[in-house]
Each structure stands twice: as structure tokens, then as C-alpha cells.
Motif scaffolding. Sequence first.
Motif, PDB file in Angstrom:
ATOM      1  N   GLY A   1       0.811  -1.209   0.000  1.00 36.89           N
ATOM      2  CA  GLY A   1       0.000   0.000   0.000  1.00 36.89           C
ATOM      3  C   GLY A   1       0.843   1.257   0.000  1.00 36.89           C
ATOM      4  O   GLY A   1       0.529   2.234  -0.695  1.00 36.89           O
ATOM      5  N   ASP A   2       1.938   1.254   0.774  1.00 33.43           N
ATOM      6  CA  ASP A   2       2.842   2.409   0.781  1.00 33.43           C
ATOM      7  C   ASP A   2       3.442   2.637  -0.606  1.00 33.43           C
ATOM      8  O   ASP A   2       3.554   3.776  -1.077  1.00 33.43           O
ATOM      9  CB  ASP A   2       3.963   2.194   1.800  1.00 33.43           C
ATOM     10  N   VAL A   3       3.833   1.543  -1.255  1.00 33.32           N
ATOM     11  CA  VAL A   3       4.427   1.650  -2.590  1.00 33.32           C
ATOM     12  C   VAL A   3       3.401   2.183  -3.585  1.00 33.32           C
ATOM     13  O   VAL A   3       3.703   3.060  -4.412  1.00 33.32           O
ATOM     14  CB  VAL A   3       4.987   0.288  -3.043  1.00 33.32           C
ATOM     15  N   LEU A   4       2.178   1.675  -3.506  1.00 34.61           N
ATOM     16  CA  LEU A   4       1.133   2.137  -4.415  1.00 34.61           C
ATOM     17  C   LEU A   4       0.843   3.623  -4.212  1.00 34.61           C
ATOM     18  O   LEU A   4       0.651   4.370  -5.176  1.00 34.61           O
ATOM     19  CB  LEU A   4      -0.141   1.323  -4.211  1.00 34.61           C
ATOM     20  N   ARG A   5       0.826   4.034  -2.965  1.00 33.26           N
ATOM     21  CA  ARG A   5       0.556   5.447  -2.684  1.00 33.26           C
ATOM     22  C   ARG A   5       1.631   6.350  -3.281  1.00 33.26           C
ATOM     23  O   ARG A   5       1.335   7.446  -3.784  1.00 33.26           O
ATOM     24  CB  ARG A   5       0.468   5.656  -1.169  1.00 33.26           C
ATOM     25  N   ILE A   6       2.865   5.891  -3.264  1.00 26.69           N
ATOM     26  CA  ILE A   6       3.965   6.688  -3.810  1.00 26.69           C
ATOM     27  C   ILE A   6       3.984   6.641  -5.336  1.00 26.69           C
ATOM     28  O   ILE A   6       4.179   7.661  -6.006  1.00 26.69           O
ATOM     29  CB  ILE A   6       5.301   6.188  -3.236  1.00 26.69           C
ATOM     30  N   CYS A   7       3.751   5.465  -5.899  1.00 27.84           N
ATOM     31  CA  CYS A   7       3.931   5.273  -7.347  1.00 27.84           C
ATOM     32  C   CYS A   7       2.711   5.656  -8.168  1.00 27.84           C
ATOM     33  O   CYS A   7       2.857   6.154  -9.296  1.00 27.84           O
ATOM     34  CB  CYS A   7       4.310   3.827  -7.632  1.00 27.84           C
ATOM     35  N   LEU A   8       1.525   5.420  -7.652  1.00 29.90           N
ATOM     36  CA  LEU A   8       0.304   5.700  -8.420  1.00 29.90           C
ATOM     37  C   LEU A   8      -0.127   7.137  -8.157  1.00 29.90           C
ATOM     38  O   LEU A   8      -1.091   7.405  -7.428  1.00 29.90           O
ATOM     39  CB  LEU A   8      -0.802   4.712  -8.053  1.00 29.90           C
TER      40      LEU A   8
ATOM     41  N   VAL B   1      -6.636  11.317  -7.001  1.00 28.90           N
ATOM     42  CA  VAL B   1      -8.082  11.058  -6.973  1.00 28.90           C
ATOM     43  C   VAL B   1      -8.541  10.757  -5.557  1.00 28.90           C
ATOM     44  O   VAL B   1      -9.559  11.291  -5.085  1.00 28.90           O
ATOM     45  CB  VAL B   1      -8.438   9.899  -7.926  1.00 28.90           C
ATOM     46  N   ALA B   2      -7.803   9.891  -4.853  1.00 27.93           N
ATOM     47  CA  ALA B   2      -8.185   9.546  -3.482  1.00 27.93           C
ATOM     48  C   ALA B   2      -8.146  10.775  -2.580  1.00 27.93           C
ATOM     49  O   ALA B   2      -9.059  10.992  -1.763  1.00 27.93           O
ATOM     50  CB  ALA B   2      -7.258   8.458  -2.947  1.00 27.93           C
ATOM     51  N   ALA B   3      -7.086  11.583  -2.712  1.00 29.39           N
ATOM     52  CA  ALA B   3      -6.976  12.783  -1.887  1.00 29.39           C
ATOM     53  C   ALA B   3      -8.115  13.754  -2.179  1.00 29.39           C
ATOM     54  O   ALA B   3      -8.685  14.365  -1.262  1.00 29.39           O
ATOM     55  CB  ALA B   3      -5.622  13.455  -2.126  1.00 29.39           C
ATOM     56  N   ARG B   4      -8.472  13.911  -3.453  1.00 25.91           N
ATOM     57  CA  ARG B   4      -9.570  14.798  -3.810  1.00 25.91           C
ATOM     58  C   ARG B   4     -10.887  14.273  -3.246  1.00 25.91           C
ATOM     59  O   ARG B   4     -11.706  15.031  -2.720  1.00 25.91           O
ATOM     60  CB  ARG B   4      -9.641  14.954  -5.329  1.00 25.91           C
ATOM     61  N   ASN B   5     -11.126  12.962  -3.343  1.00 20.62           N
ATOM     62  CA  ASN B   5     -12.347  12.385  -2.781  1.00 20.62           C
ATOM     63  C   ASN B   5     -12.444  12.626  -1.277  1.00 20.62           C
ATOM     64  O   ASN B   5     -13.518  12.966  -0.757  1.00 20.62           O
ATOM     65  CB  ASN B   5     -12.399  10.881  -3.058  1.00 20.62           C
ATOM     66  N   LEU B   6     -11.342  12.446  -0.581  1.00 21.18           N
ATOM     67  CA  LEU B   6     -11.356  12.654   0.863  1.00 21.18           C
ATOM     68  C   LEU B   6     -11.612  14.114   1.202  1.00 21.18           C
ATOM     69  O   LEU B   6     -12.322  14.422   2.172  1.00 21.18           O
ATOM     70  CB  LEU B   6     -10.032  12.185   1.470  1.00 21.18           C
TER      71      LEU B   6
END
Length: 323
Positions: A55-62, A68-73
Motif C-alpha cells: 500500500g505504501d508503494v502504491l501510494r507513492i507510485c500511483l 483522486v483519493a486525496a480529492r475524494n477525501l
Amino acid sequence: MSDESASTGAAASPYTPGPPPRAPRYWLGWLGVGCAWLLARLPWPLQRWLGRRVGDVLRICLRERRFVAARNLALCFPERDAAAQAALLRDSFAELGIGLFEFARAWWGDVTPMRRELRVEGLEHLDAARADGRGVIIVSGHFTTLEIAARLMCDHAPLAGMYRPHDQGVMEWAVKRGRLRYAAAMFTREELRPALKHLKQGGLLWFAPDQDTRRGESVFVPFFGLPAYSLTSTHQLARLSGAAVLAFAHERRDDGGYTLRLSPAFTDFPSKDARTDTARVMAAIEAMVRHVPAQYLWIHRRFKRQPDGRGALYRKDRPPPGE
């Protein structure tokens, strides 16, 4: 249905995966499925640890998905300050990483570790809804626990599912075969008639109608106070089949266990108004999200369609409302 199934004339079925695609062009896909099959067999504590790291890697790489996730939150939790939203963003990707291992274990692995600390609540509501032989529609949202929760609930009720097929033939065959190890049937979004027949015969049908999709009749209803383009499928299926509708919440607890929770059947459902019914379903899903916000799939552009235009809320040059 895979390309090979089509070429051989084998009919796709909600109850069987059909023949696997074997042509050389599928070999790379089989390699990927094989790797996932092996990962599904790692010890569960190791999978949870690896899931957080993934999950940490996905958060950094994607980067786009992170945006999108940050905007949704920001859209859904404007009352939280920037630090709280950033913490929720980190937690959501950690939960997403764990969810990837849960998906693989649900399809191809052993879920005995998940059963040890399992709590199932509300089965009496399901029994009451089925007492007169009615079918039951069980609605939930796109949570990272989606797949493992469905598998665990199948220990207690013969759920069938409705899903969007994978574009990649090998993945479609492998996932459908994995799901049919525990689900009563798997209907694609296009298989409306057999799904309705299943409900009319008293069957149970699970699905998640909370994403903005190009297919199916949709209306704008509130979701976290914003217009969200939402499928009217729950209303339509209930109207055509006479099935009851229950909400299905699920969560991954901090102690490592899981809780599955069925609510009482919706009263006076369906009504004559598809928008009203869809708003009720979305309100139920919003309540689930507020209970475990980090476990919702925030990387989807839930608000990409708006009454005044498409995609405006996800433009990087436009701050979310309130900023």
C-alpha cells in the motif's frame, strides 16, 4: 467470456467458469495468475504486513490514483484538517494493500485464519426476508474488504454475485473460477434475465451499486452531500423480481478479525420512484463508509459526472469546494 470460449462455441454460464484460454497469447497472463496464486498461500500475518508495505508503494507510485483519493477525501470530509486527511489517505492505501492479498486468498487460498475471529451479525434479518420464499438483494459498497467478506458470508448464506467482467481473458477465467468455489453463481452486468430468474426462485444476489459507470440507468443522488451519478439497479431488480433488499456492511477490525453485518430489510422498497430508492441505497452505503472510512475504495472517481459538467471536480487546477 474469454476469446477462446467464444471461438470454441462454449457457452458462458453463471454457474461454471467454462474452459480456460490456452493459446500462446495468454501465457503471460497465466504467469501473472500463477504468481498471485503463490502469494495467496503465504502465511496470513505475513500477507497483512506485506499488504501495508504494498500500500505504501502504491501510494507513492500511483500518483494519479493518489490525487483522486486525496480529492475524494477532501470532498467527503471537508471538516477534517489537512493533517487528518493526509493520515486517512495513508491508511486507505495501507488497507488497499491488505485488500489485494485478501482478494487473492479469497479466490485461490485458504480463509481459515479469517474465520477464527469472525463476527456475523444480523443473519436473523436475512432469515426474516427469506421466510416467504422471496429472493433477497444484498447491497454493499466497494470496500477493500469486498471479496473476503463475500467469501466469509458464503459460509452462512448461498450468495450469488453480480460483477463487471475482466477485459483480460485469463484473469476473467481465473477469478470467476475462484469465486465459484464459494458463490452460488456469478452473473455479469449483462446477464439480467438469469439474475432475475435467480431472485424469483428465492435466491440471494449480492452486488455493489456505488460506482459511476457507463452502463445501466443512473441518476444523481446525494453521497456525502454531493451529487453522485448512481445506478438505479437496486430499484430495478427489486421491482422486476419482488425481492427484498438488505444492506451488507463489513469491516477489517484492528484486532485482525472481521465483522459482517446485515441490516433489516428496507421497508416500502421498491417505491414508484427510482431516484428516491437509489438515494436510500446510497445513504446506507455512506453510513458504512463513515464507520470505516479508511477501508473504502477512494481511488475511484466517484464524482466524475456532475450535473454541470464531467470531470470538473478532478481537475488539478480546481480546488475542491470549501478551499
